[in-house]
Design an enzyme around this catalytic site. Structure first.
Site, short mmCIF file in Angstrom:
data_model
loop_
_atom_site.label_atom_id
_atom_site.label_comp_id
_atom_site.label_asym_id
_atom_site.label_seq_id
_atom_site.Cartn_x
_atom_site.Cartn_y
_atom_site.Cartn_z
CD GLU A 91 18.23 3.03 34.14
OE1 GLU A 91 18.96 2.06 33.87
OE2 GLU A 91 17.22 3.35 33.49
CB SER A 125 18.74 0.06 36.50
OG SER A 125 19.68 0.27 35.48
CE1 TYR A 171 24.00 -1.80 36.09
CE2 TYR A 171 22.08 -1.34 37.44
CZ TYR A 171 22.66 -1.51 36.20
OH TYR A 171 21.89 -1.40 35.07
NE ARG A 186 20.06 -7.32 29.63
CZ ARG A 186 20.03 -6.20 30.35
NH1 ARG A 186 20.98 -5.30 30.22
NH2 ARG A 186 19.03 -5.98 31.18
CG ASP A 196 16.09 -8.25 30.69
OD1 ASP A 196 17.20 -8.67 30.28
OD2 ASP A 196 15.96 -7.15 31.27
CD GLU A 243 13.10 -4.41 31.39
OE1 GLU A 243 13.68 -3.34 31.12
OE2 GLU A 243 12.65 -4.66 32.53
CG ASN A 289 17.20 -3.55 28.94
OD1 ASN A 289 16.87 -2.75 29.79
ND2 ASN A 289 16.98 -4.86 29.06
N GLY A 311 23.60 -1.67 29.91
CA GLY A 311 24.76 -1.28 30.71
C GLY A 311 26.07 -1.79 30.12
#
Length: 315
Positions: A18, A146, A216, A255, A257, A270, A272, A276
């Site tokens: 990443e 990602s 992205y 964050r 998900d 998951e 994070n 990002g």
């Protein structure tokens, strides 16, 4: 001016898959901090050494690294040894959240909803895994982010190719039950009693494919913030996300998900711990929904930077 933060390092780049995203995140964070009067300096951990990091004598650092060696507890442990306050979660929480298999084990122990799974170490385990989780299934590289190494197997003949594709990214492959539903993400700020969820975002990707490219580099994916769900469901999803964050002992920011199934039940996918911070990123989007600018968000995260191991007085 924000001289109270001293000399600030923005760690970016790194050596993970990443790296490209991290460069975008770090550049944005650095520019935002400088716009607020912070003495911010970019530091590429993929090209410079820990000795060089120590020699910079940063007063604190903002971790804008993603993936291995930046989000998995390794750089956090090094910063603890150097005594440099840093943003985000500590070594243990970072390591747990980066490992999707360990994350699931913690969440299941805490009684949190997450899809059925099997951790695979070889092709010979595929038949028994599919018998347990069913089809369609998702193959994931447990230590990547990602959406790297994530492949959907719709039919039995898809299973082996999907496994082999994911196995390119990791020694272990996570085979997970596929939950059909709406894709939600919940940004979280703070730690312990200060933890709060930001407005929920619904992700509507082209053909339901929220992959690396659509995440992205295109403008085709739509983001609905706040997500068009009932107040009751919004409260339920936010509460589960915060519980998931606390179960892993995360702090600073993160964050979660989530998939919301047809019955309105949320399923955790998951967590994070170093999300990002690019122009397409979701935490800044959620912050904007409550009137917090990108620069304000960066300053908020930076203000919470601290060492976490053996520093009880700072809690």
């Amino acid at each position: 001016m924000s001289s109270q933060f001293g000399k600030v390092g923005v760690l970016y780049g790194g050596r993970s898959a990443e790296r490209e995203v991290s460069i975008m995140s770090g550049t944005g964070v650095s520019e935002a901090l400088r716009s607020q009067g912070v003495d911010a300096h970019l530091f590429d951990t993929g090209k410079r050494t820990i000795a060089e990091l120590a020699a910079e004598k940063f007063d604190r650092v903002f971790i804008a690294l993603h993936g291995r060696y930046g989000e998995d507890g390794t750089i956090q442990g090094a910063l603890e040894l150097l005594g440099i306050p840093y943003t985000g979660s500590g070594p243990m929480a970072s390591s747990l959240a980066m490992d999707k298999v360990m994350t699931k084990r913690v969440w299941l122990e805490a009684g949190l909803p997450t899809p059925r799974y099997v951790a695979l170490t070889g092709e010979g385990e595929l038949d028994s895994a599919i018998a347990k989780i069913g089809l369609p299934a998702i193959m994931k590289a447990p230590h990547e982010g990602s959406t790297l190494g994530i492949v959907k197997a719709e039919k039995i003949e898809d299973v082996l190719p999907a496994y082999r594709e994911s196995a390119k990214f990791d020694d272990v492959v996570l085979a997970e039950q596929f939950i059909t539903g709406r894709e939600l993400t919940i940004a979280i700020l703070g730690a312990r009693e200060t933890t709060r969820a930001l407005p929920i975002i619904e992700i509507v990707a082209p053909e339901g494919k929220y992959d690396y490219q659509n995440k992205y580099f295109t403008d085709d994916t739509r983001y609905l913030c706040p997500a068009p769900v009932s107040d009751e469901i919004a409260e339920q999803v936010a509460a589960i996300a915060v519980r998931a964050y606390r179960a892993l002992d995360c702090e600073g920011w993160g964050r979660a998900d989530v998939i919301l199934d047809a019955c309105g039940n949320p399923w955790l996918l998951e967590m994070n711990t170093s999300p990002g911070m690019t122009g397409h990123s979701l935490v800044p989007m959620a912050a904007k929904a409550i009137g917090m600018s990108y620069a304000d968000l960066c300053m908020h995260i930076l203000a919470d930077a601290r060492c976490k191991v053996g520093h009880l007085q700072s809690k």
